[in-house]
Write a protein that holds these residues in place. Structure first.
Motif, PDB file in Angstrom:
ATOM      1  N   TYR A  49      -8.316   8.971  -7.261  1.00 57.51           N
ATOM      2  CA  TYR A  49      -8.533   7.744  -6.486  1.00 57.51           C
ATOM      3  C   TYR A  49      -7.414   6.736  -6.725  1.00 57.51           C
ATOM      4  CZ  TYR A  49     -10.731   3.405  -4.919  1.00 57.51           C
ATOM      5  OH  TYR A  49     -10.993   2.213  -4.292  1.00 57.51           O
ATOM      6  N   TYR A  50      -6.932   6.666  -7.956  1.00 48.63           N
ATOM      7  CA  TYR A  50      -5.884   5.699  -8.285  1.00 48.63           C
ATOM      8  C   TYR A  50      -4.597   6.007  -7.522  1.00 48.63           C
ATOM      9  CZ  TYR A  50      -9.129   5.118 -12.199  1.00 48.63           C
ATOM     10  OH  TYR A  50     -10.250   4.926 -12.956  1.00 48.63           O
ATOM     11  N   ASP A  51      -4.239   7.276  -7.486  1.00 48.61           N
ATOM     12  CA  ASP A  51      -3.004   7.657  -6.784  1.00 48.61           C
ATOM     13  C   ASP A  51      -3.118   7.390  -5.285  1.00 48.61           C
ATOM     14  OD1 ASP A  51      -1.943   8.494  -9.192  1.00 48.61           O
ATOM     15  OD2 ASP A  51      -2.555  10.584  -8.922  1.00 48.61           O
ATOM     16  N   GLU A  52      -4.258   7.756  -4.713  1.00 48.98           N
ATOM     17  CA  GLU A  52      -4.436   7.561  -3.273  1.00 48.98           C
ATOM     18  C   GLU A  52      -4.502   6.078  -2.919  1.00 48.98           C
ATOM     19  OE1 GLU A  52      -7.780   9.775  -1.932  1.00 48.98           O
ATOM     20  OE2 GLU A  52      -6.928  11.726  -2.469  1.00 48.98           O
ATOM     21  N   THR A  53      -5.158   5.311  -3.778  1.00 53.18           N
ATOM     22  CA  THR A  53      -5.231   3.865  -3.523  1.00 53.18           C
ATOM     23  C   THR A  53      -3.857   3.219  -3.661  1.00 53.18           C
ATOM     24  OG1 THR A  53      -7.512   3.808  -4.354  1.00 53.18           O
ATOM     25  CG2 THR A  53      -6.346   1.711  -4.232  1.00 53.18           C
ATOM     26  N   THR A  54      -3.084   3.674  -4.641  1.00 49.47           N
ATOM     27  CA  THR A  54      -1.721   3.161  -4.808  1.00 49.47           C
ATOM     28  C   THR A  54      -0.882   3.451  -3.571  1.00 49.47           C
ATOM     29  OG1 THR A  54      -1.850   3.529  -7.200  1.00 49.47           O
ATOM     30  CG2 THR A  54       0.337   3.237  -6.258  1.00 49.47           C
ATOM     31  N   THR A  55      -0.999   4.663  -3.062  1.00 47.43           N
ATOM     32  CA  THR A  55      -0.268   5.028  -1.840  1.00 47.43           C
ATOM     33  C   THR A  55      -0.693   4.156  -0.669  1.00 47.43           C
ATOM     34  OG1 THR A  55      -0.087   7.323  -2.594  1.00 47.43           O
ATOM     35  CG2 THR A  55       0.252   6.913  -0.251  1.00 47.43           C
ATOM     36  N   GLN A  56      -1.988   3.908  -0.587  1.00 48.49           N
ATOM     37  CA  GLN A  56      -2.524   3.087   0.506  1.00 48.49           C
ATOM     38  C   GLN A  56      -2.027   1.644   0.404  1.00 48.49           C
ATOM     39  OE1 GLN A  56      -6.726   3.728   1.665  1.00 48.49           O
ATOM     40  NE2 GLN A  56      -7.006   1.561   1.265  1.00 48.49           N
ATOM     41  N   ILE A  57      -2.011   1.103  -0.803  1.00 51.48           N
ATOM     42  CA  ILE A  57      -1.534  -0.271  -1.003  1.00 51.48           C
ATOM     43  C   ILE A  57      -0.045  -0.373  -0.679  1.00 51.48           C
ATOM     44  CG2 ILE A  57      -1.107  -2.052  -2.743  1.00 51.48           C
ATOM     45  CD1 ILE A  57      -3.672  -1.106  -4.157  1.00 51.48           C
ATOM     46  N   ASN A  58       0.724   0.563  -1.199  1.00 56.06           N
ATOM     47  CA  ASN A  58       2.166   0.538  -0.948  1.00 56.06           C
ATOM     48  C   ASN A  58       2.486   0.698   0.537  1.00 56.06           C
ATOM     49  OD1 ASN A  58       3.207   0.102  -3.560  1.00 56.06           O
ATOM     50  ND2 ASN A  58       2.902   2.247  -4.101  1.00 56.06           N
ATOM     51  N   GLN A  59       1.683   1.518   1.216  1.00 57.87           N
ATOM     52  CA  GLN A  59       1.896   1.693   2.652  1.00 57.87           C
ATOM     53  C   GLN A  59       1.622   0.392   3.403  1.00 57.87           C
ATOM     54  OE1 GLN A  59       3.082   4.554   4.296  1.00 57.87           O
ATOM     55  NE2 GLN A  59       3.254   3.019   5.924  1.00 57.87           N
ATOM     56  N   ILE A  61       1.857  -2.619   2.156  1.00 52.93           N
ATOM     57  CA  ILE A  61       2.937  -3.559   1.827  1.00 52.93           C
ATOM     58  C   ILE A  61       4.205  -3.206   2.606  1.00 52.93           C
ATOM     59  CG2 ILE A  61       4.459  -4.352  -0.027  1.00 52.93           C
ATOM     60  CD1 ILE A  61       2.099  -4.099  -1.948  1.00 52.93           C
ATOM     61  N   GLN A  62       4.458  -1.909   2.767  1.00 52.06           N
ATOM     62  CA  GLN A  62       5.615  -1.490   3.565  1.00 52.06           C
ATOM     63  C   GLN A  62       5.473  -1.930   5.015  1.00 52.06           C
ATOM     64  OE1 GLN A  62       7.486   2.509   2.958  1.00 52.06           O
ATOM     65  NE2 GLN A  62       5.754   2.812   1.568  1.00 52.06           N
ATOM     66  N   ASP A  63       4.266  -1.759   5.555  1.00 55.96           N
ATOM     67  CA  ASP A  63       4.030  -2.183   6.941  1.00 55.96           C
ATOM     68  C   ASP A  63       4.245  -3.688   7.086  1.00 55.96           C
ATOM     69  OD1 ASP A  63       3.429   0.425   7.515  1.00 55.96           O
ATOM     70  OD2 ASP A  63       1.244   0.151   7.418  1.00 55.96           O
ATOM     71  N   LEU A  64       3.792  -4.422   6.092  1.00 59.45           N
ATOM     72  CA  LEU A  64       4.000  -5.869   6.100  1.00 59.45           C
ATOM     73  C   LEU A  64       5.490  -6.195   6.012  1.00 59.45           C
ATOM     74  CD1 LEU A  64       2.614  -8.694   6.002  1.00 59.45           C
ATOM     75  CD2 LEU A  64       2.634  -8.486   3.502  1.00 59.45           C
ATOM     76  N   GLY A  65       6.195  -5.413   5.193  1.00 63.93           N
ATOM     77  CA  GLY A  65       7.629  -5.632   5.053  1.00 63.93           C
ATOM     78  C   GLY A  65       8.389  -5.309   6.328  1.00 63.93           C
ATOM     79  N   MET A  66       7.982  -4.241   7.010  1.00 64.41           N
ATOM     80  CA  MET A  66       8.649  -3.875   8.265  1.00 64.41           C
ATOM     81  C   MET A  66       8.454  -4.964   9.313  1.00 64.41           C
ATOM     82  SD  MET A  66       7.714   0.202   8.420  1.00 64.41           S
ATOM     83  CE  MET A  66       8.430   0.416  10.054  1.00 64.41           C
ATOM     84  N   ALA A  67       7.293  -5.607   9.279  1.00 64.65           N
ATOM     85  CA  ALA A  67       7.059  -6.720  10.205  1.00 64.65           C
ATOM     86  C   ALA A  67       7.935  -7.918   9.864  1.00 64.65           C
ATOM     87  CB  ALA A  67       5.582  -7.121  10.162  1.00 64.65           C
ATOM     88  N   LEU A  75      10.261  -0.762   0.527  1.00 61.15           N
ATOM     89  CA  LEU A  75       9.386  -1.165  -0.586  1.00 61.15           C
ATOM     90  C   LEU A  75       8.417  -0.021  -0.897  1.00 61.15           C
ATOM     91  CD1 LEU A  75       8.537  -4.787   0.641  1.00 61.15           C
ATOM     92  CD2 LEU A  75      10.380  -4.088  -0.903  1.00 61.15           C
ATOM     93  N   LYS A  76       8.967   1.158  -1.045  1.00 61.80           N
ATOM     94  CA  LYS A  76       8.149   2.369  -1.121  1.00 61.80           C
ATOM     95  C   LYS A  76       7.210   2.389  -2.322  1.00 61.80           C
ATOM     96  CE  LYS A  76       8.540   7.377  -0.781  1.00 61.80           C
ATOM     97  NZ  LYS A  76       9.466   8.533  -0.671  1.00 61.80           N
ATOM     98  N   ASN A  77       7.685   2.019  -3.476  1.00 60.84           N
ATOM     99  CA  ASN A  77       6.868   2.093  -4.695  1.00 60.84           C
ATOM    100  C   ASN A  77       6.774   0.725  -5.363  1.00 60.84           C
ATOM    101  OD1 ASN A  77       6.412   4.971  -4.588  1.00 60.84           O
ATOM    102  ND2 ASN A  77       8.559   5.219  -5.178  1.00 60.84           N
TER     103      ASN A  77
END
Length: 307
Positions: A49-59, A61-67, A75-77
């Protein structure tokens, strides 16, 4: 009529004993699983769950960064899985203890800020005074994304209720323990103080409880309504379903224990009954032999007197 009443009475006591055994063991099962914060934390680790949640959070944040004009994977990791595991563990522990928990925003913002600075350095972009305010706004939004993924809305309410129920389990176990002893005593006298009869009824109770756990295992495996919950987030769905389905191995283990104990008790009951029958038959033979000997002696004495 009296035999029928006695059989009905013994059957009723056995049914109550089955219910007591099932409830007693089920309370222990729930205490070790769905009412335990440690169990939820271990489940989260097992289903990654931690790994998947981390991926979800980073994704997110990346979407926010692309905007905001940051390139894809810039901002991948930004957030580490270690930080997610730490905060989620603390959140669960505080939720089950009834204490409020708020994630510390400083390490999150520092981590995202570092990722932004690394991106700017890589892209040869200068962070001046004009865009620092935008960065601070971006950090605030990133923290909100992180916090919303860590502090799940229903967990504090469910955790507090689970912990309260967990504290009541000891009282319930004590009450059931007393009822269990009373049932055994009543069955002992209902079986006319015959140990093999008591063991037979206790074997019935254990085997029947094992059968109830077979049905429970089938329900958990094939008819679990949790599997039909419409959770959009895969990581959360996996966590919830695994949290409930994790009871299955322990359920099977308890089932096997009851069945094995029931079979052992049934074997002992048969063995004791067989020994009692052998003793009874041996006494009967000895009595017949004694009677025959007495009869022969009397006949010999009578014949001697007639002479």
């Amino acid at each position: 009529m009296q035999k029928k009443f006695s059989a009905l009475y013994q059957g009723l006591l056995t049914i109550i004993l089955i219910m007591v055994l099932f409830l007693f063991s089920f309370l222990i099962l729930t205490r070790q699983t769905i009412t335990s914060s440690d169990y939820l934390i271990d489940t989260a680790d097992k289903v990654k769950y931690y790994d998947e949640t981390t991926t979800q959070i980073n994704q997110a944040i990346q979407d926010l960064g692309m905007a905001s004009g940051i390139n894809k994977d810039g901002l991948k990791n930004a957030i580490s899985s270690e930080q997610v595991a730490k905060d989620f563990t603390l959140f669960i522990q505080h939720s089950f203890s009834g204490d409020g928990y708020k994630t510390d925003e400083k390490p999150i913002k520092d981590s995202v800020r570092k990722a932004i600075e690394n991106y700017a350095e890589k892209e040869n972009k200068v962070i001046d005074q004009n865009n620092k305010q935008s960065i601070e706004f971006f950090l605030d939004k990133s923290y909100e994304i992180y916090d919303s993924n860590i502090r799940l809305p229903l967990v504090p309410t469910i955790g507090l209720k689970a912990e309260r129920f967990r504290h009541q389990i000891f009282k319930l176990l004590g009450i059931l323990g007393i009822i269990f002893i009373v049932m055994l005593v009543l069955l002992y006298f209902a079986s006319h103080k015959h140990k093999h009869v008591l063991l037979r009824f206790f074997a019935y109770a254990n085997l029947s409880t094992g059968i109830l756990y077979i049905f429970l295992a089938i329900i958990l495996k094939f008819f679990n309504p949790i599997n039909r919950i419409g959770l959009s987030q895969k990581n959360l769905f996996d966590l919830v379903t695994s949290f409930i389905n994790g009871m299955l191995p322990m359920t099977v283990g308890i089932m096997l224990i009851f069945i094995v104990v029931g079979l052992i008790l049934a074997f002992l009951s048969i063995r004791i009954r067989s020994n009692l029958i052998d003793k009874s038959e041996r006494r009967e033979r000895e009595r017949e032999e004694s009677f025959d000997m007495f009869y022969k002696q009397n006949r010999m004495a009578k014949e001697k007197n007639e002479r």
